[in-house]
Design a protein around this motif. Sequence first.
Motif, mmCIF file in Angstrom:
data_model
loop_
_atom_site.group_PDB
_atom_site.id
_atom_site.type_symbol
_atom_site.label_atom_id
_atom_site.label_comp_id
_atom_site.label_asym_id
_atom_site.label_seq_id
_atom_site.Cartn_x
_atom_site.Cartn_y
_atom_site.Cartn_z
ATOM 1 N N ARG A 100 23.490 -38.203 -65.532
ATOM 2 C CA ARG A 100 23.069 -36.908 -64.985
ATOM 3 C C ARG A 100 24.237 -36.260 -64.237
ATOM 4 O O ARG A 100 24.458 -35.056 -64.333
ATOM 5 C CB ARG A 100 21.874 -37.158 -64.053
ATOM 6 N N LEU A 101 24.982 -37.066 -63.500
ATOM 7 C CA LEU A 101 26.117 -36.549 -62.748
ATOM 8 C C LEU A 101 27.193 -36.010 -63.690
ATOM 9 O O LEU A 101 27.786 -34.948 -63.458
ATOM 10 C CB LEU A 101 26.703 -37.651 -61.858
ATOM 11 N N ARG A 102 27.399 -36.745 -64.793
ATOM 12 C CA ARG A 102 28.390 -36.301 -65.777
ATOM 13 C C ARG A 102 27.981 -34.956 -66.387
ATOM 14 O O ARG A 102 28.786 -34.045 -66.518
ATOM 15 C CB ARG A 102 28.543 -37.376 -66.864
ATOM 16 N N GLU A 103 26.703 -34.835 -66.717
ATOM 17 C CA GLU A 103 26.199 -33.577 -67.288
ATOM 18 C C GLU A 103 26.316 -32.426 -66.277
ATOM 19 O O GLU A 103 26.692 -31.316 -66.637
ATOM 20 C CB GLU A 103 24.723 -33.721 -67.686
ATOM 21 N N TYR A 104 25.975 -32.748 -65.049
ATOM 22 C CA TYR A 104 26.045 -31.748 -63.979
ATOM 23 C C TYR A 104 27.464 -31.217 -63.848
ATOM 24 O O TYR A 104 27.702 -30.015 -63.839
ATOM 25 C CB TYR A 104 25.570 -32.389 -62.669
ATOM 26 N N ARG A 105 28.426 -32.119 -63.792
ATOM 27 C CA ARG A 105 29.823 -31.704 -63.651
ATOM 28 C C ARG A 105 30.333 -30.963 -64.874
ATOM 29 O O ARG A 105 31.149 -30.066 -64.778
ATOM 30 C CB ARG A 105 30.704 -32.932 -63.404
ATOM 31 N N ARG A 106 29.849 -31.361 -66.027
ATOM 32 C CA ARG A 106 30.358 -30.765 -67.264
ATOM 33 C C ARG A 106 29.711 -29.406 -67.553
ATOM 34 O O ARG A 106 30.368 -28.481 -68.016
ATOM 35 C CB ARG A 106 30.071 -31.738 -68.410
ATOM 36 N N ASP A 107 28.383 -29.292 -67.270
ATOM 37 C CA ASP A 107 27.655 -28.105 -67.711
ATOM 38 C C ASP A 107 27.347 -27.101 -66.611
ATOM 39 O O ASP A 107 27.183 -25.921 -66.887
ATOM 40 C CB ASP A 107 26.309 -28.510 -68.348
ATOM 41 N N LYS A 108 27.222 -27.545 -65.382
ATOM 42 C CA LYS A 108 26.696 -26.664 -64.345
ATOM 43 C C LYS A 108 27.772 -26.086 -63.432
ATOM 44 O O LYS A 108 27.590 -25.018 -62.878
ATOM 45 C CB LYS A 108 25.679 -27.423 -63.471
ATOM 46 N N ILE A 109 28.827 -26.852 -63.228
ATOM 47 C CA ILE A 109 29.827 -26.391 -62.263
ATOM 48 C C ILE A 109 31.226 -26.431 -62.870
ATOM 49 O O ILE A 109 31.493 -27.178 -63.809
ATOM 50 C CB ILE A 109 29.823 -27.253 -60.978
ATOM 51 N N ALA A 110 32.093 -25.598 -62.335
ATOM 52 C CA ALA A 110 33.489 -25.642 -62.750
ATOM 53 C C ALA A 110 34.327 -25.375 -61.519
ATOM 54 O O ALA A 110 33.866 -24.762 -60.552
ATOM 55 C CB ALA A 110 33.761 -24.596 -63.815
ATOM 56 N N MET A 111 35.543 -25.877 -61.538
ATOM 57 C CA MET A 111 36.370 -25.772 -60.346
ATOM 58 C C MET A 111 37.702 -25.096 -60.666
ATOM 59 O O MET A 111 38.279 -25.314 -61.729
ATOM 60 C CB MET A 111 36.599 -27.193 -59.821
ATOM 61 N N VAL A 112 38.158 -24.262 -59.735
ATOM 62 C CA VAL A 112 39.485 -23.658 -59.848
ATOM 63 C C VAL A 112 40.278 -24.116 -58.626
ATOM 64 O O VAL A 112 39.803 -24.006 -57.494
ATOM 65 C CB VAL A 112 39.408 -22.119 -59.878
ATOM 66 N N PHE A 113 41.459 -24.654 -58.868
ATOM 67 C CA PHE A 113 42.238 -25.265 -57.782
ATOM 68 C C PHE A 113 43.419 -24.394 -57.364
ATOM 69 O O PHE A 113 43.916 -23.586 -58.145
ATOM 70 C CB PHE A 113 42.810 -26.617 -58.240
ATOM 71 N N GLN A 114 43.898 -24.639 -56.160
ATOM 72 C CA GLN A 114 45.059 -23.897 -55.659
ATOM 73 C C GLN A 114 46.283 -24.098 -56.544
ATOM 74 O O GLN A 114 47.008 -23.167 -56.847
ATOM 75 C CB GLN A 114 45.372 -24.351 -54.230
ATOM 76 N N HIS A 115 46.481 -25.353 -56.958
ATOM 77 C CA HIS A 115 47.677 -25.612 -57.763
ATOM 78 C C HIS A 115 47.363 -25.716 -59.244
ATOM 79 O O HIS A 115 47.982 -26.472 -59.988
ATOM 80 C CB HIS A 115 48.426 -26.831 -57.225
ATOM 81 N N PHE A 116 46.373 -24.924 -59.644
ATOM 82 C CA PHE A 116 46.025 -24.650 -61.050
ATOM 83 C C PHE A 116 45.450 -25.843 -61.801
ATOM 84 O O PHE A 116 44.478 -25.681 -62.534
ATOM 85 C CB PHE A 116 47.224 -24.066 -61.831
ATOM 86 N N GLY A 117 46.042 -27.018 -61.664
ATOM 87 C CA GLY A 117 45.509 -28.186 -62.366
ATOM 88 C C GLY A 117 45.514 -28.043 -63.880
ATOM 89 O O GLY A 117 44.600 -28.494 -64.558
#
Length: 392
Positions: A100-117
């Motif tokens: 469930r955590l994997r799905e949550y991270r993959r489908d529900k949220i996305a992250m943008v970082f200061q150093h682009f990543g």
Amino acid sequence: MDNTIISVKNLSKLYGSEQQKAIRLKKKGIDKDEIYKRTGVTIALWDVSLEIKQGEIFVIIGLSGSGKSTLVRCFNRLNKPTQGSVYFQGEKIDDFDKKRLREYRRDKIAMVFQHFGLMSHRSVLGNTEYGLEVKGLSKEKRGKAAKEMLAMVGLEGHENEPIHNLSGGMKQRVGLARALASNPDLLLMDEPFSALDPLVRKDMQFELLTIQKKLKKTIIFITHDINEAFLLGDRVAIMKDGEVIQTATPQEMSENPYTDYVKQFIDSADKTHVLDVGSVMITPNSIVRLGDTLNFAIRTMKNNGVSSAYVVDKKMKLQGVLTIDNAVKANKSGQTISDVLIKEINTTSADTLLADIIEIASTTPFPIAVVDENFTLKGIVSKAHVLSSMSS
Ligand SMILES: Nc1ncnc2c1ncn2[C@@H]1O[C@H](COP(=O)(O)OP(=O)(O)O)[C@@H](O)[C@H]1O
Ligand SMILES: [Mg+2]
């Protein structure tokens, strides 16, 4: 309907081993630095409660070390809270199992970082479609979605460029496109523009607001810059030493700061991004009605020491501006107010931010008329009003 997407309840995060001792001291009112000296425990978050609404840009602001990154890392469960919980659409994320955590991270949220990543061995397109690749989308489908997002962030035509060719601003556009490509419900942005130079940064802020209007994503945006916070945030939470001191709209916060600390933060901001026209407009002291005589209009302007007056109809609906020069000329040649009325005038509404009228205010020959949706005259705002509110 409850439109809360994330809710945070009494969240605390401590680093170090003597946590019980640190908690006891904190409850006694000892501050973060002193607790660290006595126990070696860092109170990174303390008793944070927040509700983040679907579709808003929620800004978390605070100085370096105040706990902002620790807090967002609790939203994607990169950090495990010491106490309290985070709920996503009503579900406690601490209870998610691995899948469930994997799905949550993959489908529900996305992250943008200061150093682009970004991945330097992949092209612009390769980076943008990465999340979709992980999701298992076909090459064709993920390419299409990624190209759409790249066009949205202004990178059309750059799809095949290597990452190292890009400027910082362009890299962060890729970061944003990548985050949006997987169509997440929630975008987490941890100081995404802090490494960019000021002009590029302004561009990116504008871009983000434009994209947000189109896509209506929920965005949690972290910054240490109050101008950025007030420009972008529908609501802003201000943090100090791991605690949230105040959560409010920029306007509420600047009108009613809870503490001196909040006030100091706000005092360093450019007020034009906070104040709206309604808060500085004045009632025009010389209003002329369409049916008035020119003699009356001239007298009104002279009595009030002004060189122009707004003309309204019986229902206070704005008709135009009459200048004293035009009025005098027209009076001599037997014309009426309607004959010499200037109808092409700048108007604005009371809820417009001052920042958005500075340019007009500085060039217009008359004060700007403030009207409501029925074109009823509500007030006027002059260049002087705008300038004095900026410096106060
Ligand atoms: N992994 C960690 N171990 C120990 N202390 C940490 C760790 N991560 C963050 N901290 C401490 O927690 C506090 C909050 O840090 P952080 O959330 O990174 O602040 P911000 O993002 O606002 O600059 C700081 O005092 C920091 O030193
Ligand atoms: Mg940080």
